[in-house]
Enzyme design. Sequence first.
Site, PDB file in Angstrom:
ATOM      1  N   CYS A 176       0.839  -1.199   0.000  1.00 49.08           N
ATOM      2  CA  CYS A 176       0.000   0.000   0.000  1.00 49.08           C
ATOM      3  C   CYS A 176       0.880   1.258   0.000  1.00 49.08           C
ATOM      4  O   CYS A 176       1.606   1.506  -0.956  1.00 49.08           O
ATOM      5  CB  CYS A 176      -0.978  -0.041   1.164  1.00 49.08           C
ATOM      6  SG  CYS A 176      -2.336   1.158   0.990  1.00 49.08           S
TER       7      CYS A 176
ATOM      8  N   HIS B 156      -3.808  -4.389  -0.178  1.00 49.67           N
ATOM      9  CA  HIS B 156      -3.337  -5.089   1.026  1.00 49.67           C
ATOM     10  C   HIS B 156      -3.460  -6.604   0.805  1.00 49.67           C
ATOM     11  O   HIS B 156      -4.558  -7.150   0.884  1.00 49.67           O
ATOM     12  CB  HIS B 156      -4.179  -4.690   2.235  1.00 49.67           C
ATOM     13  CG  HIS B 156      -3.930  -3.298   2.710  1.00 49.67           C
ATOM     14  ND1 HIS B 156      -2.986  -3.007   3.674  1.00 49.67           N
ATOM     15  CD2 HIS B 156      -4.477  -2.119   2.352  1.00 49.67           C
ATOM     16  CE1 HIS B 156      -2.975  -1.708   3.895  1.00 49.67           C
ATOM     17  NE2 HIS B 156      -3.871  -1.138   3.111  1.00 49.67           N
TER      18      HIS B 156
ATOM     19  N   GLU C  87      -2.650  -8.971   2.769  1.00 48.41           N
ATOM     20  CA  GLU C  87      -3.073  -9.634   4.006  1.00 48.41           C
ATOM     21  C   GLU C  87      -4.569  -9.493   4.254  1.00 48.41           C
ATOM     22  O   GLU C  87      -5.122 -10.157   5.138  1.00 48.41           O
ATOM     23  CB  GLU C  87      -2.272  -9.091   5.193  1.00 48.41           C
ATOM     24  CG  GLU C  87      -2.680  -7.723   5.702  1.00 48.41           C
ATOM     25  CD  GLU C  87      -2.143  -6.549   4.905  1.00 48.41           C
ATOM     26  OE1 GLU C  87      -2.270  -5.404   5.376  1.00 48.41           O
ATOM     27  OE2 GLU C  87      -1.599  -6.771   3.794  1.00 48.41           O
TER      28      GLU C  87
END
Length: 209
Positions: free
Chosen positions: A79, A187, A189
Amino acid sequence: MIGIIDYGMGNLFSVSKALERLDVPYTFGDRPERLEGCDGLILPGVGAFPDAMKALAEHGFIQFIQAQVNKGTPVYGICLGMQLLFESSEENGHTGGLGLLPGTIIRFSGKTGQQTSYKVPHMGWNRLQLHQPDQPLLEKIQEDHVYFVHSYYVETDDPDILFATADYHVNVPAIVGRGNLYASQFHPEKSGAAGMQLLENFCKRIVGE
């Protein structure tokens, strides 16, 4: 061992939990000496570009990151961490970046014409368009949907660094890379199976955990 760069502006919890799910050993470091010897590094980031560059400088990470990339250590930016890898940003004025990839960070205009506007920030799930599917980072990655949250994006004249893009009224660089340097605007994750596969590819295929 994966080193997570802790300069006060990264979502360390979500990144570390993702690595735990992948059974990848990691360590945090708020100073360069605490990350010396790591096999690979992750540069997360949430917030404003100028504040992040200031924080990196205060923690002594600017030259450290540049040196690690130059000596061949695999590095992954997430990001804002991706944006910091580029030459500069127009966010809140002009701020120089790490200069490791060619390009400038610019704001979404929010307009597609005189009468048409769109929402800024870009927030939500968008489909990847793969440009270099043979890259090791993209092994087992399809043109899946991944999760974005950002008001600024990369503008670059170098198509060779574009591994994948996403369409949000403009062509948004979504995954970029060159040599041992990799990054995603979204992102991983928080992006379900596709995002976890990206992190696994970086940690286990590229870094060799």
